[in-house]
Motif scaffolding. Structure first.
Motif, PDB file in Angstrom:
ATOM      1  N   SER A  16      -4.367  -4.219  -3.057  1.00 40.96           N
ATOM      2  CA  SER A  16      -4.021  -2.805  -3.011  1.00 40.96           C
ATOM      3  C   SER A  16      -4.466  -2.119  -4.306  1.00 40.96           C
ATOM      4  O   SER A  16      -4.406  -2.702  -5.390  1.00 40.96           O
ATOM      5  CB  SER A  16      -2.507  -2.687  -2.855  1.00 40.96           C
ATOM      6  OG  SER A  16      -2.087  -1.415  -3.269  1.00 40.96           O
ATOM      7  N   GLY A  39       0.797  -1.223   0.000  1.00 39.19           N
ATOM      8  CA  GLY A  39       0.000   0.000   0.000  1.00 39.19           C
ATOM      9  C   GLY A  39       0.822   1.261   0.000  1.00 39.19           C
ATOM     10  O   GLY A  39       0.701   2.080   0.895  1.00 39.19           O
ATOM     11  N   PHE A  46      -7.379  -0.011  -0.363  1.00 43.51           N
ATOM     12  CA  PHE A  46      -7.394  -1.467  -0.535  1.00 43.51           C
ATOM     13  C   PHE A  46      -8.808  -1.961  -0.746  1.00 43.51           C
ATOM     14  O   PHE A  46      -9.766  -1.272  -0.411  1.00 43.51           O
ATOM     15  CB  PHE A  46      -6.834  -2.146   0.724  1.00 43.51           C
ATOM     16  CG  PHE A  46      -5.487  -1.643   1.116  1.00 43.51           C
ATOM     17  CD1 PHE A  46      -4.337  -2.099   0.486  1.00 43.51           C
ATOM     18  CD2 PHE A  46      -5.359  -0.683   2.115  1.00 43.51           C
ATOM     19  CE1 PHE A  46      -3.094  -1.617   0.840  1.00 43.51           C
ATOM     20  CE2 PHE A  46      -4.113  -0.190   2.472  1.00 43.51           C
ATOM     21  CZ  PHE A  46      -2.984  -0.659   1.840  1.00 43.51           C
ATOM     22  N   LYS A  97      -0.956   8.898   2.490  1.00 41.65           N
ATOM     23  CA  LYS A  97      -1.936   8.400   1.518  1.00 41.65           C
ATOM     24  C   LYS A  97      -2.726   9.548   0.900  1.00 41.65           C
ATOM     25  O   LYS A  97      -2.917   9.591  -0.303  1.00 41.65           O
ATOM     26  CB  LYS A  97      -2.921   7.433   2.178  1.00 41.65           C
ATOM     27  CG  LYS A  97      -2.366   6.644   3.347  1.00 41.65           C
ATOM     28  CD  LYS A  97      -1.465   5.515   2.932  1.00 41.65           C
ATOM     29  CE  LYS A  97      -0.884   4.848   4.171  1.00 41.65           C
ATOM     30  NZ  LYS A  97      -0.088   3.696   3.915  1.00 41.65           N
ATOM     31  N   CYS A 128      -2.920   0.438  -5.433  1.00 35.72           N
ATOM     32  CA  CYS A 128      -1.759   1.218  -5.856  1.00 35.72           C
ATOM     33  C   CYS A 128      -1.097   0.612  -7.095  1.00 35.72           C
ATOM     34  O   CYS A 128       0.052   0.145  -7.039  1.00 35.72           O
ATOM     35  CB  CYS A 128      -0.754   1.323  -4.713  1.00 35.72           C
ATOM     36  SG  CYS A 128      -1.463   2.126  -3.291  1.00 35.72           S
TER      37      CYS A 128
END
Ligand SMILES: Cc1ncc(COP(=O)(O)O)c(C=O)c1O
Length: 385
Positions: free
Chosen positions: A365, A38, A321, A236, A367
């Motif tokens: 995730s 993450g 997530f 984040k 990302c």
């Protein structure tokens, strides 16, 4: 060399062991797609980078910094809390900038825990809470978060347990890994529970802006400062994970207590980083909307991927997530994760690493680019799992 007893039971972080295995597989030419970690892959706002560049070119910004951070950064945090959470904080006394919120978790445990003190920990939850409590000499007591209770603490069940040795309780909403959003009522219940049992409620709040239009702070509950503290982070919400900027807020007394420990651990952050972070905190709604538009596109792909794996999930999750329960033909998330890794060359995090209550789940995730998710979908389709 014999390591200190406090390290007993503190293992290597699951991801570092798994990453080594993934490295090995990559050396064999497998080109694993990693959907586990993450760390935001998108850059911060360009104006933030510009402030860092301009400020770091100045000759007079390289000295040690104040332990309590630059007033400019503390004011920016106070303004951010006012704008987005409608929480009033005194920038001089109620805010402590941190080198990421992870270090704050350790500082809090070191500041308050004695041998034998118990700490309530969410299961499933962020593994660092458990390590920090253990390193500080405390005793971990899990409270299970159940899907059927919206992943909220079961207060009724907690009331029937012996809470006399409990000193702290870790909570985190939007919750990682379940993606569960908080409600105002949940936050009120937490503050009331803390007050009733004299338990310091430690709320970890790094995900409130990701895939969520109504960021909430525990500190917005009346009287929260009497019994609660909150961690927040730019990792984040501002795509600044590697910059290491976070904060702690709470009553002046709590900040002063925690500084007694923290000021013996480190010094203030590099001033240009603090000034750039202040810029990041001043970004308007367009910033959060633009970041979330990208996460929303990715999330659509992750839904497809989870459907292929016959996993079940809520579409009302916040954070970076997706949490999903596994189909019955797998014993646990570890088995599913290994199956997908070895047959499709895609790594997905098994939910069990967040605690035993996560055993029947996996976490993906967000990302990664849409193309990366598409490639993962095609590999899983081809592997016919
Ligand atoms: C729940 C939770 N808390 C804290 C952190 C640490 O964030 P930071 O980068 O601010 O140290 C993370 C990072 O993954 C997290 O998931």
């Amino acid at each position: 060399m014999v390591t200190a007893k406090r390290l007993n039971g503190i293992g290597e972080y699951y991801f570092s062991t798994k990453l080594r295995e993934i490295d090995e597989l990559n050396k064999q030419g497998k080109q694993i797609i990693n959907l586990g970690i993450g760390s935001p892959d998108l850059p911060p706002h360009p104006d933030v980078v510009k402030v860092l560049q301009e400020e770091s070119a100045k000759p007079n910004v390289h000295a040690y910094q104040n332990y309590k951070g630059s007033p400019l950064l503390r004011n920016a945090f106070a303004q951010w809390y006012q704008t987005w959470y409608q929480v009033e904080l005194n920038a001089d006394t109620e805010i402590l900038p941190l080198i990421g919120s992870k270090e704050g978790i350790m500082h809090i445990c070191m500041t308050y825990l004695n041998e034998g003190d118990e700490v309530l920990l969410p299961n499933p939850g962020y593994p660092t809470y458990r390590s920090a409590v253990t390193l500080a000499g405390g005793t971990c007591v899990d409270y299970e978060l159940k899907e059927e209770l919206q992943y909220f603490p079961d207060f009724e069940a907690l009331e029937t347990t012996d809470l006399s040795k409990v000193k702290l309780m870790w909570v985190n909403y939007p919750q990682m890994p379940t993606g569960q959003l908080p409600t105002k009522q949940l936050f009120e219940q937490l503050v009331a529970f803390g007050k009733k049992h004299n338990i310091l409620i430690c709320h970890d709040n790094p995900y409130s802006f990701i895939l969520n239009d109504t960021p909430r702070s525990l500190m917005s509950v009346a009287g929260a400062k009497d019994i609660a503290i909150e961690l927040n982070s730019l990792s984040k919400s501002q795509n600044m994970a590697g910059w290491r900027v976070g904060m702690l807020c709470g009553a002046k007394e709590r900040i002063d207590e925690i500084i007694r420990f923290k000021s013996n651990m480190d010094s203030g952050m590099f001033l240009p980083v603090q000034l750039a972070a202040a810029k990041a905190l001043s970004l308007g709604k367009e910033w959060y909307t633009s970041v979330n538009a990208i996460y929303k596109q990715r999330r659509e792909k992750v839904y497809q991927l989870l459907d292929l794996l016959h996993c079940k999930y809520s579409k009302n999750q916040a954070g970076m997530f997706m949490w999903a329960s596994i189909p019955d033909n797998y014993a646990d998330g570890y088995t599913l994760s290994d199956d997908v890794l070895y047959k499709a060359n895609v790594f997905i995090t098994p939910g069990g690493i967040f605690g035993s209550a996560g055993n029947k789940y996996i976490r993906i995730s967000l990302c990664g680019s849409v193309e990366k998710f598409q490639e993962a979908i095609e590999r899983i389709q081809a592997a016919q799992l």
